[in-house]
Design an enzyme around this catalytic site. Sequence first.
Site, PDB file in Angstrom:
ATOM      1  N   TYR A  90      14.313  21.308  38.290  1.00  0.00           N
ATOM      2  CA  TYR A  90      13.397  22.299  37.733  1.00  0.00           C
ATOM      3  C   TYR A  90      12.099  22.242  38.535  1.00  0.00           C
ATOM      4  CZ  TYR A  90      10.619  24.216  33.792  1.00  0.00           C
ATOM      5  OH  TYR A  90       9.767  24.936  33.008  1.00  0.00           O
ATOM      6  N   LYS A 163      16.150  27.180  34.226  1.00  0.00           N
ATOM      7  CA  LYS A 163      15.678  27.123  32.830  1.00  0.00           C
ATOM      8  C   LYS A 163      16.858  26.832  31.908  1.00  0.00           C
ATOM      9  CE  LYS A 163      11.223  28.215  33.246  1.00  0.00           C
ATOM     10  NZ  LYS A 163      10.039  27.650  32.592  1.00  0.00           N
TER      11      LYS A 163
HETATM   12  O1  LIG Z   1       8.604  27.134  35.181  1.00  0.00           O
HETATM   13  C1  LIG Z   1       7.671  26.357  34.899  1.00  0.00           C
HETATM   14  O2  LIG Z   1       7.547  25.228  35.388  1.00  0.00           O
HETATM   15  C2  LIG Z   1       6.694  26.738  33.838  1.00  0.00           C
HETATM   16  C3  LIG Z   1       6.407  28.157  33.722  1.00  0.00           C
HETATM   17  O3  LIG Z   1       7.418  28.894  33.129  1.00  0.00           O
HETATM   18  C4  LIG Z   1       5.880  28.791  34.967  1.00  0.00           C
HETATM   19  O4  LIG Z   1       6.161  29.980  35.185  1.00  0.00           O
HETATM   20  O5  LIG Z   1       5.151  28.122  35.695  1.00  0.00           O
HETATM   21 MN   LIG Z   2       7.717  30.802  33.950  1.00  0.00          MN
END
Ligand SMILES: O=C(O)C[C@H](O)C(=O)O
Ligand SMILES: [Mn+2]
Length: 540
Positions: A90, A163
């Site tokens: 992520y 996600k």
């Molecule tokens: O994706 C992430 O780390 C958090 C958030 O949704 C973002 O757009 O930064």
């Molecule tokens: Mn985001």
Amino acid sequence: MKAYEILNNPFLNKGTAFTKEERKNLGLEGLLPPVVQTLEQQATQTYELFSRKDSLLQKREFLMRIFSTNRTLFFKVFSEHVVEMMPIVYDPVIAESIERFSHEFIDPEYAAYITEENIDQLDTILDRAADGRDIRLIVVTDAEEILGIGDWGTNGVDISVGKLMVYTAAAGVNPEWVLPVVLDVGTNRQELLEDPLYLGVRKNRITGDAYNKFIETFVRHVESKFPKLYLHWEDFGRDHATEILKVYRPQIATFNDDVQGTGIISLAGILGALKISGDTLTDKKYVCFGAGTAGVGIANLVMSEMVAQGLSEEEARSRFYLVDKQGLLFDDMTDLTIEQKPFARKRSEFTNANELTNLHAVIKAVQPGILVGTSTAPGTFTKEVVQEMASHVERPIIFPLSNPTKLAEASAQDLLTWTDGKALIATGVPYSPIELKGVTYDIGQANNALIYPGVGLGVLAVNATRLSDAMISAAAHALQGIVDTTKPGAATLPPVAKLTQFSRTVAKAVAECAIKEGLAPEQDIDAAIDAILWKPEYKK
Ligand SMILES: O=C(O)C[C@H](O)C(=O)O
Ligand SMILES: [Mn+2]
Ligand SMILES: NC(=O)c1ccc[n+]([C@@H]2O[C@H](COP(=O)([O-])OP(=O)(O)OC[C@H]3O[C@@H](n4cnc5c(N)ncnc54)[C@H](O)[C@@H]3O)[C@@H](O)[C@H]2O)c1
């Protein structure tokens, strides 16, 4: 089913863990090395291989290969090493993989790629993509504002995939229930339009009525195809994110992560910070730096909390100061967004209104207790800005939330050093604990990944028909009490290491509230959660 249809399907494949009997029944004999391994053995071996990769990107590529071949094994390893693997699977490493997506494409990852050209066949595409699975959760992006790195067109599909991975690792959402979607409505990034290897639609983004109609068609079809659907929107642009949510929230169970997820986790972090300092929210003035999708989403939720704590809406709103590229936002500006307008200030409130075009001047004039950064402008919480803020309040609450790491408004280390450990911090990306003058500071991560899996689990467990304001507020309050705020250097938010545990806490709070509001039938919530909880184990 043919042998290779099984071995090449990540939902069915067990690799070397197919038992002798399964190999016989499924016609796999002779197609695998003779030894039968357990999932545990596979996981140990996978982790060892992972650990030997040199760079974070190589680690990510390796994990994606496991994800594409064997979902159970992938989630077994991921859930055993959540803290280590979250930043790789992520944010922040995902940002780099999105930028490289077209050049390094290997696997479509069971996502749906919807374009103006194929949207007429959406029903058929959804059937093909679901491939008989019971889809209950879609993460959809149009990739206009990916994290803070902007418009990435079709490459943005990775954020939907990423996600969803976190939904399963953090909250046990069944990976067979999920479908990542990218709405490729074009891109305005010249670099992609000119790149011979770009894999998306080589046109500028569609806008206006054509865009709205595209979204409407999409929602109508996914809702009728998948009746139990919870629809999660990710990384839409500033002009669309909140507007889409306003249209569909009253109609379906839906969630915008950047507006609501970020709002919930930031409010939870602010409540955690106030618990540490012993201060009261309603006494605080709040500066939002970067008043876009996330910035205004957070401000709105914190404002509702002030109202819940006894202020009138007018009093609550008067605590907020929004700063964007223009400086402090005033009501005579002609370029304010619909969401910014209700927060715009009057020039007559200040003797030096015309000088309030930079953050330092605003902090000096307003003297806020809370400063939240969602600007995509790196390094903007400078030493001068931070020390100015700290000169007016004992424990400044400072959240630099822009992602990925290279875009953060400040580092946790600098904030602590410049304020002599006084700043109460939460950051967008994870930080290791920081030592300063004999105290170890744990840094809370205000990333929506700490909250959206739990919210989703709650909605899915009881089949809630909507996600209401009260359910959102319940989620923000659910994290309280998990951190021991009396310990010196305590974090404002619970650690990622406890993610699975508190996702369930959040899910329960959300589900309970849904039932109370009549948005889900009366039922035993623990049993409902247990009934859908997926564990990384091979099916018999
Ligand atoms: O994706 C992430 O780390 C958090 C958030 O949704 C973002 O757009 O930064
Ligand atoms: Mn985001
Ligand atoms: N930590 C989290 O969970 C989380 C969640 C959502 C978004 N974010 C981060 O927040 C940032 C913004 O995301 P968004 O979706 O709200 O984007 P957005 O484009 O909707 O909003 C960004 C806003 O910042 C403003 N801005 C740009 N440069 C600025 C500058 N120099 N000074 C002041 N304002 C400036 C823009 O005009 C815009 O209004 C991104 O980096 C994203 O990664 C973090």
